[in-house]
Every structure is written in structure tokens, then in C-alpha cells.
Design an enzyme around this catalytic site. Structure first.
Site, PDB file in Angstrom:
ATOM      1  N   ALA A  70      34.561  40.295  52.968  1.00 24.57           N
ATOM      2  CA  ALA A  70      34.230  39.957  54.173  1.00 24.57           C
ATOM      3  C   ALA A  70      33.770  41.418  55.082  1.00 24.57           C
ATOM      4  O   ALA A  70      33.643  42.203  54.532  1.00 24.57           O
ATOM      5  CB  ALA A  70      35.851  39.985  55.061  1.00 24.57           C
ATOM      6  N   GLY A 115      37.758  38.872  50.186  1.00 21.53           N
ATOM      7  CA  GLY A 115      37.814  37.367  50.509  1.00 21.53           C
ATOM      8  C   GLY A 115      36.631  36.735  49.671  1.00 21.53           C
ATOM      9  O   GLY A 115      37.255  35.515  49.456  1.00 21.53           O
ATOM     10  N   GLU A 118      39.003  35.580  47.133  1.00 14.25           N
ATOM     11  CA  GLU A 118      39.954  34.562  47.706  1.00 14.25           C
ATOM     12  C   GLU A 118      39.597  33.046  47.791  1.00 14.25           C
ATOM     13  O   GLU A 118      40.117  32.357  47.479  1.00 14.25           O
ATOM     14  CB  GLU A 118      40.593  35.225  49.085  1.00 14.25           C
ATOM     15  CG  GLU A 118      41.620  36.377  48.943  1.00 14.25           C
ATOM     16  CD  GLU A 118      41.838  36.943  49.947  1.00 14.25           C
ATOM     17  OE1 GLU A 118      41.967  36.330  51.205  1.00 14.25           O
ATOM     18  OE2 GLU A 118      41.722  38.316  49.916  1.00 14.25           O
ATOM     19  N   GLU A 138      41.013  45.565  49.026  1.00  9.46           N
ATOM     20  CA  GLU A 138      41.380  45.921  50.485  1.00  9.46           C
ATOM     21  C   GLU A 138      42.139  47.073  50.810  1.00  9.46           C
ATOM     22  O   GLU A 138      42.241  47.952  51.692  1.00  9.46           O
ATOM     23  CB  GLU A 138      42.391  44.817  51.123  1.00  9.46           C
ATOM     24  CG  GLU A 138      41.293  43.415  51.211  1.00  9.46           C
ATOM     25  CD  GLU A 138      41.180  42.497  50.005  1.00  9.46           C
ATOM     26  OE1 GLU A 138      40.720  41.508  50.258  1.00  9.46           O
ATOM     27  OE2 GLU A 138      41.260  42.954  48.871  1.00  9.46           O
TER      28      GLU A 138
END
Length: 271
Positions: A70, A115, A118, A138
Site C-alpha cells: 500500500a 498489502g 494479502e 508493516e
């Protein structure tokens, strides 16, 4: 300079349509800002209503990244309320991929981080280049791995998932394969052929059976073992409400094609 966008490529096979969605933000390793996430949500949602679509392939444009994560610059400006909105939107994309009525295939080239990992975890099948790199970094920027990171213990096991999210370490494609996260990695030049091989298997199956199987995964994920089995019995019986089982079994016994299509080569791609 080209604005970040989602590239769409539709290919027609005898068994139906395959749609390729390509994240095109190559200058920034195909990272996703809120605008790109919303675009993907829109496209994935539209494809869910198209009965002719047999599979969706998600990838990153260029050679450097699938999805590098992200947008950290956007995340750096978040407050609690906007952070909740930001991450909920990303979860909506992951959920739409997980619950899509046909198989979703992650074509993983290069970096697959945060992300991006994911999103790959939310796809049904993951085909990776040998140069792919995976990680959940993260914690190294002060936030926990959340939303569909919760899928990782189910896919690779609790111990390996903890290792990834607590260390933020980056691993190679061979390690991701050993964990069971991706199919056996292939040379970068062979990635598209590996995706086609995967698609050939999906397209050789019954279209209704594949959609039923996808729907069953939702039951299996959310139900007790007994409830999941009960749901499976209903799906098995209801499969015979369509002509597909008898038609495909007749073909099998007569030595015909194993699936709905006589061939899996695409016709000329259309955009």
C-alpha cells in the site's frame, strides 16, 4: 508520465472468457493508493456478474513488482478515523477476490509485499516467477499486519506466519513455495506459460462445478466440519439440477475431452 491505472485484457477461449487485471504503477513498484484500490474493487465487482467469465488473473505490470504494498506516503498522513477507512477499503478488495464466483489467479512477478501479499493470499491460486520476493514488512514502519494477513496461518501455518509478520523479513520464491504459499516457481520467461497451464486446468473443468466449488470454500471457511459436510451434500445433489455432470461423464466414458472445452488456446485478445 502515465497516471497509475488498472490495465484490462480480455481473452476469449472456447470454454469462456479470461480477464487479466494489471496494476500499472510501475514507477512505484505497483503500490496501491486508495484510488487504485477502488478501481480494482469496481473491476472485480463487475466481473463477478459476468456469467461468461471463467477466471480472473491479477498481476502487476512490468517486471519489477506484482504489488509492492500500500502507498506509504498516503498512510503516513492517516489519523485513526481515516486509517480505519483506508484499511477497510483494502479489505473490501481482498474480500471480493476471496468471494469471487470464479477462480482468481495471482500472477506474481517481482515484489509481493504487505498489502500485495494479502491480495495474493486472497486469490485462489498463486503462480510465481523465481525472482518474486514476499514479505509483510508493516511492523518495520510502526503498524501491524492486519486484514487478510489473517489468512496466512491457514495457508502457511501459524509458525511461519508469525515469523513473517513479526520480523518483516523478505523471503524468496523458493521459500514461499516450501511454505505452500505459491506453486513451484518458474523462470521469469516462463511465467505466462505457467499461468496458461494453470488456466488450462481450470477451463477443462465444468463451469458450474467450478462456481459451486468456489461457493463451498466460503462454507468451509466459516463452518464447523459437520456443517461444512452438510453443505457439501446439498451442493453435490444440486449439481445434478444442471446437465453438466451427465454431459461431462458421458464425454469421459466415450474418451472425449475431459472438460467443457475442446481446446484451451485463446483467440485473439481483445481489450
Amino acid at each position: 508520465m502515465a497516471r497509475p491505472t488498472i490495465r484490462i485484457d480480455r481473452r476469449e477461449y472456447p470454454a469462456g472468457t479470461v480477464v487479466r487485471l494489471g496494476v500499472d504503477n510501475q514507477r512505484k513498484l505497483n503500490i496501491l493508493d486508495s484510488g487504485l484500490v477502488r478501481l480494482l474493487i469496481e473491476h472485480v465487482g463487475q466481473l463477478a456478474s459476468e456469467q461468461a467469465v471463467r477466471a480472473v488473473v491479477l498481476t502487476g505490470e512490468g517486471e519489477r513488482a506484482f504489488i509492492g504494498g500500500a502507498d506509504m506516503r498516503e498512510m503516513a498522513g492517516l489519523e485513526p478515523d481515516t486509517a480505519r477507512k483506508f484499511i477497510t477499503t483494502l479489505h473490501e478488495l481482498c474480500l471480493r477476490l476471496r468471494e469471487h464466483p470464479v477462480p482468481t489467479i495471482a500472477r506474481i512477478n517481482g515484489y509481493c509485499l504487505g498489502g500485495g501479499m494479502e491480495i495474493a493470499a486472497s486469490c485462489d491460486l498463486r503462480v510465481a516467477s523465481a525472482n518474486a520476493q514476499f514479505g509483510m514488512p508493516e511492523v518495520r514502519v510502526g503498524i501491524p499486519s492486519v486484514i487478510e494477513a489473517a489468512l496466512l496461518p491457514r495457508i502457511i501455518g501459524a509458525g511461519r506466519a508469525r515469523d513473517l509478520v513479526l520480523t518483516g523479513d523478505i523471503i524468496g520464491a523458493d521459500d514461499a513455495y516450501a511454505m505452500g504459499f505459491v506453486r513451484r516457481p518458474v523462470a521469469p520467461a516462463d511465467l505466462d506459460a505457467a499461468v496458461e497451464q494453470c488456466l488450462a486446468s481450470v477451463l477443462a473443468a465444468g463451469a458450474s462445478a467450478i462456481r459451486d466449488q468456489k461457493a463451498l470454500f466460503k462454507h468451509w471457511d466459516a463452518s464447523s466440519l459437520e456443517d461444512a459436510i452438510d453443505a457439501s451434500v446439498d451442493f453435490f445433489a444440486n449439481a445434478y439440477r444442471t446437465p453438466e455432470p451427465k454431459r461431462m461423464m458421458r464425454s469421459f466414458f466415450s474418451g472425449g475431452a475431459s472438460g467443457d472445452s475442446e481446446a484451451t488456446e485463446p483467440s485473439d485478445p481483445t481489450s
